[in-house]
Scaffold this motif. Structure first.
Motif, mmCIF file in Angstrom:
data_model
loop_
_atom_site.group_PDB
_atom_site.id
_atom_site.type_symbol
_atom_site.label_atom_id
_atom_site.label_comp_id
_atom_site.label_asym_id
_atom_site.label_seq_id
_atom_site.Cartn_x
_atom_site.Cartn_y
_atom_site.Cartn_z
ATOM 1 N N SER A 15 -5.678 -55.591 78.060
ATOM 2 C CA SER A 15 -4.728 -55.991 76.920
ATOM 3 C C SER A 15 -3.926 -57.251 77.573
ATOM 4 N N ALA A 20 1.341 -53.014 77.544
ATOM 5 C CA ALA A 20 0.352 -52.307 76.837
ATOM 6 C C ALA A 20 0.463 -50.705 77.202
ATOM 7 N N VAL A 30 -5.413 -45.875 71.051
ATOM 8 C CA VAL A 30 -5.172 -47.026 70.328
ATOM 9 C C VAL A 30 -4.276 -47.856 71.233
ATOM 10 N N LEU A 32 -1.230 -50.316 71.974
ATOM 11 C CA LEU A 32 -0.046 -50.840 71.398
ATOM 12 C C LEU A 32 1.082 -51.320 72.300
ATOM 13 N N ARG A 33 1.812 -52.443 71.862
ATOM 14 C CA ARG A 33 2.734 -52.850 72.824
ATOM 15 C C ARG A 33 3.860 -51.686 72.854
ATOM 16 N N GLU A 36 6.174 -51.565 69.858
ATOM 17 C CA GLU A 36 5.433 -51.230 68.637
ATOM 18 C C GLU A 36 5.501 -49.833 68.419
ATOM 19 N N ILE A 37 5.668 -48.796 69.237
ATOM 20 C CA ILE A 37 5.700 -47.459 69.132
ATOM 21 C C ILE A 37 6.992 -46.883 68.629
ATOM 22 N N HIS A 41 5.253 -41.727 66.728
ATOM 23 C CA HIS A 41 4.254 -41.803 67.747
ATOM 24 C C HIS A 41 4.525 -41.700 69.139
#
Length: 83
Positions: A15, A20, A30, A32-33, A36-37, A41
């Motif tokens: 990534s 990441a 998945v 994600l940064r 972004e979580i 989640h």
């Protein structure tokens, strides 16, 4: 059947984002940064790239065997989360 495979690990390690994170969402891994979580989640986080890199042998060698070994460890984490 494995829930996490070497491709999931490779996606995390390759990534472009320094923060990441591998998350298991609706049956899929998945990347994600960290920012972004969301709260929904947060409990599905498997590992950050930093955590995974620390487990690589020989200072970060990305052999297929190393990826497979990491995938097995991360698969166990997913199963412990109840997936």
């Amino acid at each position: 059947m494995s829930l996490i495979d070497r491709d999931c690990v490779r996606q995390l390690l390759e990534s472009e984002h320094a923060d990441a994170t591998l998350v298991f969402v609706r049956g899929d891994c998945v990347v994600l940064r960290a920012g972004e979580i969301d709260d929904a989640h947060r409990g599905l986080v498997i590992a950050s790239r930093e955590d995974v890199v620390a487990q690589l042998p020989d200072g970060g060698a990305l052999s297929e065997q190393a990826l497979d070994d990491l995938a097995v460890r991360l698969d166990n984490v997913v199963r412990d989360l109840g997936a």
